[in-house]
Design an enzyme around this catalytic site. Structure first.
Site, PDB file in Angstrom:
ATOM      1  CB  CYS A 261     -11.493  66.544  26.987  1.00  0.00           C
ATOM      2  SG  CYS A 261     -10.135  66.135  27.736  1.00  0.00           S
ATOM      3  CG  HIS A 413     -11.496  72.143  24.864  1.00  0.00           C
ATOM      4  ND1 HIS A 413     -12.362  71.179  25.433  1.00  0.00           N
ATOM      5  CD2 HIS A 413     -10.310  71.233  24.637  1.00  0.00           C
ATOM      6  CE1 HIS A 413     -11.677  70.272  26.185  1.00  0.00           C
ATOM      7  NE2 HIS A 413     -10.444  70.136  25.842  1.00  0.00           N
ATOM      8  CG  HIS A 451      -9.568  70.247  30.780  1.00  0.00           C
ATOM      9  ND1 HIS A 451     -10.576  69.504  30.884  1.00  0.00           N
ATOM     10  CD2 HIS A 451      -8.873  69.961  29.907  1.00  0.00           C
ATOM     11  CE1 HIS A 451     -10.816  69.080  29.782  1.00  0.00           C
ATOM     12  NE2 HIS A 451      -9.664  69.017  29.046  1.00  0.00           N
TER      13      HIS A 451
END
Length: 613
Positions: A261, A413, A451
């Site tokens: 990520c 995040h 995401h």
């Protein structure tokens, strides 16, 4: 003096819309902006969604963007996901059936007998139980995702036959970023050597749809053929390869640095390192990911990472799944929401930006990457993100001072998982306490777009640039409270949009944070346009900045024309397949340099031993 990597262009596509000119950002904060500020974005969304901008109602545009229920027309039907069930056909006297001769398996399985091979179809006798796979469907436990605007298809913009969706999105996103520069790419190449371009782009999980690895693995087991494109187009660095070969005509530095990520920030670090070392003068950085695929989503779900429909209903004490609020960072939540995105930025060294008159959107002070060391669960968080964020914050203090550090905000995040809300908030809070930040502004835009894995930090970065255009730091509008286990004594976790002054003047910088599976942690410090211009003035003087302002007038006008044309007609992507292809006949060698027929300037060859005084 170390070169300053400045952001001179950006673009792409995500669930909020086209990224360049801050359109995707404006979709996120539309309720804080007036009709005049939003007019161009509504027009752009309508064009993307193949709707009439003059007659489409605003609610249709809102409903067809951001996180929502997965649409069967563009992805898959969450109520009927295709699968197979193992079964055994039993018949005491054996099984008898007809089959086309061309469909007979080779060699015949044990126990199969063909009664007359001269006829077609043939008759088959099986004298034992027959193992089969029976097609069936199941209802997915996750029906929410951040998908591109309803009706948008990246394959419509160029000849994209048999290209995986992630690469189609990359062609659109990189084209948008390069065209957003307000100058032709050729004019940039003419100012630099051909090898002074860097392209770092890719994906974190490769191309996983039917045109990529999914088709490669499934085709032999479903009676289909593997095509010649499935294997090469599946490679994670193929995004960079496409950009070099079909968009930029680049012979410069290239590659992709995968880090789960945190992949976008890993590639960003590569680009700024090249600029600082003088290995390039312009860098195209980005990622493109299309993971809204049933198998990928089920893989993340089964490990407990995704927010399931039933969990969302339990959170809301409701019988109806609220797909729009699936991602709830720092609140009572259940997991993250999968998304697709294509995000790209164009960096130049500050001298080239001055020479070209490029618009300055900010600068990348540095990107810090640290691993987690020993840990129990490879997918769990560790100590690495404490290090990366502390380094980025300390650098911000060194550049901005203690007072300036108070004028920074964090693009978290912020995945929306129970574990993330505790661990990431603890990192932020401890760093804030250590550096004397009393009320650190925290935003988490995955609540809007989901995401997107590899490009996720790109979503965060381009949204942060919007703050310095319209002045609003996006709030987390999908939550109504902060969870009790969130650490926030020194944090201002936004539930509503926060006004940061005209053009975001109250904020001098932002920290982009990424936490990836496996211990891939990265934090970047991005300086505001105003602070970047101040640094450039200190470095180059008032005269150079005045000359840059004059050059920038024409660039700004070209950017506005590009935006207007794209809103009215759609993006004219850059895709040059098979054009101006060079061979060995196009090279001219010398001992000190070599030239290529397609480039104005020569490539210098190293002539000095760098390891002696």
């Amino acid at each position: 003096m170390k070169k300053l990597p400045v952001i001179t262009g950006f673009g792409g596509i995500n669930p909020a819309g086209r990224v360049s000119m801050h359109h995707a950002y404006r979709r996120m904060v539309h309720d804080a902006l007036d009709d005049q500020q939003m007019a161009s974005t509504w027009q752009d969304l309508a064009r993307l969604m193949k709707l009439d901008p003059t007659s489409t109602d605003r609610q249709t545009l809102l409903d067809g963007t951001l996180i929502r229920r997965i649409n069967p027309a563009s992805h898959f039907d969450p109520d009927a996901v295709l699968t197979h069930r193992k079964a055994t056909l039993k018949q005491p006297e054996g099984l008898r059936f007809q089959l086309k001769r061309s469909q007979l398996p080779k060699p015949l399985p044990a126990g199969w007998q063909v009664t007359d091979a001269s006829v077609d179809p043939v008759e088959v006798q099986v004298d034992r139980d027959l193992a089969v796979l029976l097609p069936e469907t199941y209802q997915a436990k996750v029906s929410s995702a951040g998908t591109l605007p309803e009706g948008f298809n990246p394959a419509d913009y160029y000849n994209a036959a048999h290209h995986p969706r992630g690469l189609q999105m990359a062609v659109y996103g990189a084209s948008d970023a390069v065209r957003s520069l307000g100058m032709s790419w050729q004019s940039v190449l003419d100012r630099i050597r051909p090898d002074q371009v860097s392209v770092y782009a890719g994906s974190s999980i490769s191309q996983m749809d039917q045109a990529g690895l999914k088709g490669l693995y499934q085709s032999p087991l479903t009676g289909n053929r593997i095509t010649s494109k499935m294997m090469p187009l599946s490679m994670p660095e193929m995004t960079a390869d496409f950009i070099n070969s079909y968009i930029l005509n680049s012979v410069g530095n290239t590659g992709s640095n995968a880090g789960a990520c945190a992949t976008f920030l890993y590639n960003l670090r590569q680009g700024i390192a090249d600029i600082a070392a003088g290995k390039c003068r312009v860098a195209i950085i980005g990622n493109s990911e299309a993971p809204v695929v049933p198998e990928i989503m089920e893989g993340f779900r089964i490990m407990g990472a995704l927010a399931e429909d039933e969990q969302l209903r339990q959170l809301d004490n409701s019988d109806v799944t609220d797909n729009r609020r699936a991602c709830r960072p720092f609140s009572s939540n259940a997991g993250f929401t999968m998304a697709e995105s294509s995000q790209f930025v164009v960096l130049m060294d500050d001298e080239l930006a001055l020479e070209t008159g490029a618009t300055i959107y900010g600068s990348v002070a540095d990107v810090f990457v640290n691993a987690d060391a020993n840990k129990k669960s490879i997918s769990g968080p560790g100590v690495g993100n404490y290090i990366t964020l502390a380094k980025a914050t300390s650098l911000a203090r060194a550049i901005l001072g203690d007072a300036g550090l108070q004028r920074t905000f964090v693009m978290a995040h912020g995945t929306g998982t129970p574990q993330n809300r505790v661990t990431e908030s603890h990192i932020f809070n401890e760093v804030a306490k250590t550096f004397g930040i009393e009320n650190w502004t925290i935003s988490a835009i995955k609540s809007y777009v989901g995401h997107s894995l590899g490009p996720a930090a790109g979503d965060q970065l381009t949204a942060a640039l919007g703050v310095w255009a319209e002045g609003w730091v996006p709030g987390i509008r999908t939550i109504d409270h902060i969870a009790d286990d969130v650490n926030r004594s020194h944090l201002n976790i936004l539930m509503n949009h926060h006004y940061a002054g005209d053009h975001g003047a109250d904020m001098l910088g932002t920290l982009i944070n990424s936490k990836g599976f496996g211990g891939n942690n990265a934090s970047a410090l991005i300086l505001s346009p105003a602070r970047t211009l101040s640094l450039m003035t200190e470095r180059h003087g008032d005269r150079a900045m005045t000359d840059w302002q004059h050059r920038n007038e024409a660039v700004s006008e070209a950017q506005q024309r590009y935006d207007a044309d794209t809103r009215e007609q759609g993006l004219n992507v850059m895709y040059s397949f098979g054009e101006s292809v060079m061979s060995d006949k196009d090279l001219s060698f010398g001992r000190n340099s070599l030239t290529l027929s397609q480039f104005k300037n020569a490539i210098d060859l190293p002539t000095v031993n760098p390891f002696t005084r």
